[in-house]
Structures are given as C-alpha cells and as structure tokens.
Design a protein around this motif. Structure first.
Motif, PDB file in Angstrom:
ATOM      1  N   PHE A   8     -29.845   6.017   7.437  1.00  0.00           N
ATOM      2  CA  PHE A   8     -29.447   7.312   8.001  1.00  0.00           C
ATOM      3  C   PHE A   8     -30.656   8.080   8.515  1.00  0.00           C
ATOM      4  O   PHE A   8     -30.638   8.626   9.630  1.00  0.00           O
ATOM      5  N   MET A   9     -31.727   8.113   7.726  1.00  0.00           N
ATOM      6  CA  MET A   9     -32.917   8.858   8.121  1.00  0.00           C
ATOM      7  C   MET A   9     -33.560   8.251   9.361  1.00  0.00           C
ATOM      8  O   MET A   9     -34.053   8.972  10.242  1.00  0.00           O
ATOM      9  N   ALA A  10     -33.559   6.917   9.445  1.00  0.00           N
ATOM     10  CA  ALA A  10     -34.139   6.250  10.605  1.00  0.00           C
ATOM     11  C   ALA A  10     -33.339   6.573  11.874  1.00  0.00           C
ATOM     12  O   ALA A  10     -33.924   6.861  12.932  1.00  0.00           O
ATOM     13  N   VAL A  11     -32.025   6.544  11.763  1.00  0.00           N
ATOM     14  CA  VAL A  11     -31.173   6.870  12.916  1.00  0.00           C
ATOM     15  C   VAL A  11     -31.353   8.339  13.308  1.00  0.00           C
ATOM     16  O   VAL A  11     -31.447   8.676  14.498  1.00  0.00           O
ATOM     17  N   TYR A  12     -31.419   9.210  12.311  1.00  0.00           N
ATOM     18  CA  TYR A  12     -31.585  10.648  12.560  1.00  0.00           C
ATOM     19  C   TYR A  12     -32.910  10.907  13.282  1.00  0.00           C
ATOM     20  O   TYR A  12     -32.963  11.666  14.269  1.00  0.00           O
ATOM     21  N   ALA A  13     -33.976  10.273  12.795  1.00  0.00           N
ATOM     22  CA  ALA A  13     -35.294  10.460  13.403  1.00  0.00           C
ATOM     23  C   ALA A  13     -35.323   9.914  14.830  1.00  0.00           C
ATOM     24  O   ALA A  13     -35.891  10.540  15.737  1.00  0.00           O
ATOM     25  N   LEU A  14     -34.705   8.744  15.041  1.00  0.00           N
ATOM     26  CA  LEU A  14     -34.676   8.140  16.377  1.00  0.00           C
ATOM     27  C   LEU A  14     -33.892   9.015  17.349  1.00  0.00           C
ATOM     28  O   LEU A  14     -34.320   9.228  18.497  1.00  0.00           O
ATOM     29  N   ALA A  32     -30.577  20.494  21.535  1.00  0.00           N
ATOM     30  CA  ALA A  32     -30.032  19.658  20.467  1.00  0.00           C
ATOM     31  C   ALA A  32     -31.133  19.106  19.569  1.00  0.00           C
ATOM     32  O   ALA A  32     -30.976  19.038  18.341  1.00  0.00           O
ATOM     33  N   SER A  33     -32.263  18.713  20.146  1.00  0.00           N
ATOM     34  CA  SER A  33     -33.351  18.161  19.341  1.00  0.00           C
ATOM     35  C   SER A  33     -33.905  19.200  18.370  1.00  0.00           C
ATOM     36  O   SER A  33     -34.204  18.891  17.210  1.00  0.00           O
ATOM     37  N   LYS A  34     -34.010  20.455  18.825  1.00  0.00           N
ATOM     38  CA  LYS A  34     -34.530  21.502  17.939  1.00  0.00           C
ATOM     39  C   LYS A  34     -33.531  21.839  16.837  1.00  0.00           C
ATOM     40  O   LYS A  34     -33.934  22.146  15.709  1.00  0.00           O
ATOM     41  N   LEU A  35     -32.250  21.761  17.138  1.00  0.00           N
ATOM     42  CA  LEU A  35     -31.254  21.969  16.093  1.00  0.00           C
ATOM     43  C   LEU A  35     -31.351  20.887  15.020  1.00  0.00           C
ATOM     44  O   LEU A  35     -31.277  21.167  13.820  1.00  0.00           O
ATOM     45  N   LEU A  36     -31.529  19.644  15.441  1.00  0.00           N
ATOM     46  CA  LEU A  36     -31.658  18.548  14.478  1.00  0.00           C
ATOM     47  C   LEU A  36     -32.908  18.727  13.616  1.00  0.00           C
ATOM     48  O   LEU A  36     -32.877  18.491  12.403  1.00  0.00           O
ATOM     49  N   ILE A  37     -33.991  19.162  14.232  1.00  0.00           N
ATOM     50  CA  ILE A  37     -35.222  19.429  13.465  1.00  0.00           C
ATOM     51  C   ILE A  37     -34.976  20.538  12.452  1.00  0.00           C
ATOM     52  O   ILE A  37     -35.369  20.443  11.283  1.00  0.00           O
ATOM     53  N   ALA A  38     -34.308  21.601  12.890  1.00  0.00           N
ATOM     54  CA  ALA A  38     -34.055  22.749  12.017  1.00  0.00           C
ATOM     55  C   ALA A  38     -33.176  22.356  10.828  1.00  0.00           C
ATOM     56  O   ALA A  38     -33.461  22.730   9.681  1.00  0.00           O
ATOM     57  N   TYR A  39     -32.123  21.589  11.071  1.00  0.00           N
ATOM     58  CA  TYR A  39     -31.227  21.199   9.991  1.00  0.00           C
ATOM     59  C   TYR A  39     -31.935  20.294   8.984  1.00  0.00           C
ATOM     60  O   TYR A  39     -31.727  20.420   7.773  1.00  0.00           O
ATOM     61  N   MET A  40     -32.758  19.397   9.474  1.00  0.00           N
ATOM     62  CA  MET A  40     -33.469  18.505   8.560  1.00  0.00           C
ATOM     63  C   MET A  40     -34.442  19.282   7.679  1.00  0.00           C
ATOM     64  O   MET A  40     -34.527  19.062   6.463  1.00  0.00           O
ATOM     65  N   ILE A  41     -35.190  20.196   8.269  1.00  0.00           N
ATOM     66  CA  ILE A  41     -36.140  20.988   7.486  1.00  0.00           C
ATOM     67  C   ILE A  41     -35.403  21.879   6.499  1.00  0.00           C
ATOM     68  O   ILE A  41     -35.828  22.056   5.350  1.00  0.00           O
ATOM     69  N   MET A  42     -34.269  22.449   6.919  1.00  0.00           N
ATOM     70  CA  MET A  42     -33.483  23.289   6.022  1.00  0.00           C
ATOM     71  C   MET A  42     -33.009  22.492   4.808  1.00  0.00           C
ATOM     72  O   MET A  42     -33.090  22.971   3.663  1.00  0.00           O
TER      73      MET A  42
END
Length: 279
Positions: A8-14, A32-42
């Motif tokens: 999951f983490m590999a797919v999320y990062a890719l 969309a990329s910044k939202l994914l970064i924000a959710y992961m850090i949160m």
C-alpha cells in the motif's frame, strides 16, 4: 499484514510522485499530489500523537502537552512539504494567560496546520463528535483529551463543557473552539455566524476569551478552484476579552458574541486577501 502495508505504501508513494510530476503541466494533478502528501503526514503525526499520549499519561502530561507537541510536529513536516509559511502578530497573546478560551475563524482542513503553528501548551481543541470515529485523527484526539461536542445532543454537549470547566479550574487547561461551527471554504474576507457555545463556556468558567484571526488563505488553498500553492498566511492574536462579572444571561452572552465577532471581522477585513501574484 506488514506485506500488504508495504504494498500500500509503495503504491501510495508512486501515485504521489506521478501526480507531482504531472503537476508541472496539470493544475489538478498538482492539487491532488499535495492532498496525498498532506493526508500521509497527518496520519503519521496522528499515530505519533497516540504513542505520545500513552507515554505521557503516567506522568500526568497527556492533556497538557500532547496536542501541542503533535501540532509542532505537523508544522515542521507539513509546512515545508507544502511551502506554507506564517506571519504571527502578538503571538505572546497565546501564552501570557491561562486558562482562556481561544476562538478562531475556521476556513478549511488546512486549519490543522495553522493550529500546529500557534497551538499553545495546556490547551485542548474542540471538535464535532463525529470526528471521534475518524481513523488516525480521531484516535489521536480521543487519546489526547480533545473536547468532543455533539451539537444534536444538548445534554452531551453540556457534559463536555462541564468537563472542560473542571479541567480549566483544576489544571489551568485552556480550550480552542471554532465558533463558526463548520469550515467556511470562503474566498472572501467574511465569517459565518457564531455559535454561542464557546462564549457560554468562557462565562461559566469566568475566564477570558482570546480571539485569533486567520487571514483568508485562498491564495494558498482554494478548494473551489482546486489549487494548492506555496505562500504565507498571516495570523493575528487579538487582545483578550474579559468575562469576569458576567452572569451568563442571554443578554450578556449575546453582547459578548457580537463584540468578539465584530472585532474579528474588522481585523480579517483589514488583513485583506493574500498575495495573488503567484496565481
């Protein structure tokens, strides 16, 4: 379980990296990329917060500093990742009195990052009760002593405020409440009408209200336009408003709400909209 988590983490990062690269030519991909970064850090910060709550509880420091330390971690990770900076005026006003009820205008989910920048020690944030069941963030908020308010259940809401008053009197614990009650997502210098819960709480506890005005930051995050840009957000901590001597009558509370809201709207309008040059 570890295997699936790794996949999951590999797919999320890719996916995040792909969207970030596409963001050079697509506004929507960059958003969309910044939202994914924000959710992961949160999620990372929330997991850290649960662990910090467990570690600090035996020392009696869980409610006192867990939300503060998680907020600072959020600031120093998400802020640089998104290119968001802050200018804070009268920051001493966040620290010089305790306990108080902080009230701030509520614009979007990015307010979490703003809390990470200015949230003081010995303070608990309030949130609607539905957030209690949100994975990661809800777990952290429960573990760290957040004040959950069920606006549809008056008895439950009053009980939450009673517990907050006890914490104020016994531990000097402040509270942070967004009196608009919901995110405005506005691109203008306006505020929604204020709900009265924060003001009843301050009057019943006989503690000051400290208004915190956050500049309209649609120049950074504009959910309607699907844009997320680097930028600077201004914050101003206003002078405290005393509640000593108020008896909590409808007239008292109404005047208090009107004064605080008028002061905040006036300051928000004076700040104006953020720098649009980068847009």
């Amino acid at each position: 379980m570890f295997y699936y988590f790794t996949i999951f983490m590999a797919v999320y990062a890719l996916l995040t990296l792909t969207l970030a690269l596409l963001g050079t030519v697509s506004k929507l991909a960059a958003f969309a990329s910044k939202l994914l970064i924000a959710y992961m850090i949160m999620c990372f910060c929330a997991i850290y917060g649960v662990a910090a709550s467990i570690v600090l509880t035996p020392f009696g420091k869980n409610v006192a500093i867990t939300q503060w330390t998680v907020g600072r971690l959020f600031r120093w990770t998400l802020g640089p990742a998104l290119g968001v900076q802050f200018e804070v005026e009268n920051e001493d006003g966040m620290w010089k009195d305790r306990p108080v009820v902080f009230v701030g205008n509520h614009q979007s989910e990015l307010d979490l990052l703003i809390l990470g920048r200015i949230f003081p020690q010995y303070c608990s944030v309030s949130a609607k009760s539905s957030l209690k069941h949100t994975p990661f963030l809800g777990w952290f908020m429960q573990a760290s002593g957040a004040i959950f308010i069920d606006r549809a259940n008056r008895t439950s809401a009053l009980s939450a405020f009673d517990n907050a008053i006890k914490q104020m009197k016994s531990n000097g614990q402040s509270a942070w409440i967004f009196p608009e009650g919901t995110r405005s997502y506005t691109t203008e210098t306006i505020m929604l009408p204020f709900k009265k819960g924060a003001f009843h709480l301050a009057v019943q506890a006989q503690v000051p209200i400290v208004p915190v005005v956050i500049q309209n930051y649609s120049h950074v995050l504009n959910l309607k336009d699907k844009t997320f840009r680097p930028g600077t957000i201004r914050i101003k901590v206003l002078e405290k408003v005393e509640t000593q001597g108020l008896e909590g009558t409808k007239e008292d509370v109404d005047r208090l709400v009107e004064k605080v809201r008028n002061d905040m709207v006036k300051e928000l309008e004076a700040m104006g909209l953020g720098d649009k040059k980068s847009q």
